[in-house]
Write a protein that holds these residues in place. Structure first.
Motif, PDB file in Angstrom:
ATOM      1  N   GLN A  76       4.043  -8.226   1.329  1.00 10.81           N
ATOM      2  CA  GLN A  76       2.143  -9.514   1.695  1.00 10.81           C
ATOM      3  C   GLN A  76       2.955  -9.276   3.519  1.00 10.81           C
ATOM      4  O   GLN A  76       2.194  -9.266   4.621  1.00 10.81           O
ATOM      5  N   LYS A  77       3.378  -9.913   4.126  1.00  8.12           N
ATOM      6  CA  LYS A  77       4.362 -10.697   5.103  1.00  8.12           C
ATOM      7  C   LYS A  77       3.854  -9.492   6.105  1.00  8.12           C
ATOM      8  O   LYS A  77       3.965  -9.314   7.624  1.00  8.12           O
ATOM      9  N   VAL A  78       5.224  -8.386   5.476  1.00 11.84           N
ATOM     10  CA  VAL A  78       5.418  -7.008   6.534  1.00 11.84           C
ATOM     11  C   VAL A  78       4.395  -6.348   5.983  1.00 11.84           C
ATOM     12  O   VAL A  78       4.188  -4.813   7.192  1.00 11.84           O
ATOM     13  N   GLY A  79       2.978  -6.366   5.882  1.00  8.22           N
ATOM     14  CA  GLY A  79       2.300  -5.184   5.293  1.00  8.22           C
ATOM     15  C   GLY A  79       3.023  -4.001   4.856  1.00  8.22           C
ATOM     16  O   GLY A  79       2.152  -2.992   4.694  1.00  8.22           O
ATOM     17  N   LEU A  80       4.500  -4.344   3.390  1.00  9.45           N
ATOM     18  CA  LEU A  80       3.652  -2.847   2.823  1.00  9.45           C
ATOM     19  C   LEU A  80       4.031  -2.802   1.258  1.00  9.45           C
ATOM     20  O   LEU A  80       4.023  -2.732   0.761  1.00  9.45           O
ATOM     21  N   ILE A  81       3.042  -4.104   0.868  1.00 10.25           N
ATOM     22  CA  ILE A  81       2.801  -3.756  -0.397  1.00 10.25           C
ATOM     23  C   ILE A  81       1.568  -2.500  -0.962  1.00 10.25           C
ATOM     24  O   ILE A  81       2.517  -1.816  -2.234  1.00 10.25           O
ATOM     25  N   GLU A  82       1.022  -2.178  -0.294  1.00 10.07           N
ATOM     26  CA  GLU A  82       0.675  -0.434  -0.639  1.00 10.07           C
ATOM     27  C   GLU A  82       1.161   0.487  -0.794  1.00 10.07           C
ATOM     28  O   GLU A  82       1.547   0.871  -1.449  1.00 10.07           O
TER      29      GLU A  82
END
Length: 96
Positions: A76-82
């Motif tokens: 989540q912190k690095v924006g890679l969940i999706e």
């Protein structure tokens, strides 16, 4: 030769050392690629196969939950969940 039971006792002893349950703050600089790989390793490692690792087999449910949360928080912190979810879907379709 050390037995699996003996190894489990050793790991349990090490993990019971005072301070092992204390929360620590880490300033970690890591690439997005490595966050993605680390998350995958955590999630794959939590799919414990009997006999695969005495240490992994000894993780409590709370420990598993904490590791899953760590993995999700990093993504989540690095924006890679999706992206992680899409790659997991691709990997699952290849396996089976």
């Amino acid at each position: 030769m050390i037995t699996a039971n003996d190894a489990a006792k050793v790991f349990d002893t090490v993990l019971s050392i005072p301070g092992m349950n204390e929360t620590v703050k880490m300033d970690l600089k890591i690439s997005r690629k490595n966050v993605l790989l680390l998350s995958h390793l955590i999630q794959d490692g939590l799919k414990i196969r009997e006999g695969s690792s005495v240490l992994l087999e000894s993780i409590s449910e709370q420990g598993k939950t904490e590791l899953e949360s760590l993995s999700e928080e990093c993504l989540q912190k690095v924006g890679l969940i999706e992206l992680h979810e899409k790659l997991a879907g691709i990997s699952a379709s290849i396996k089976g």
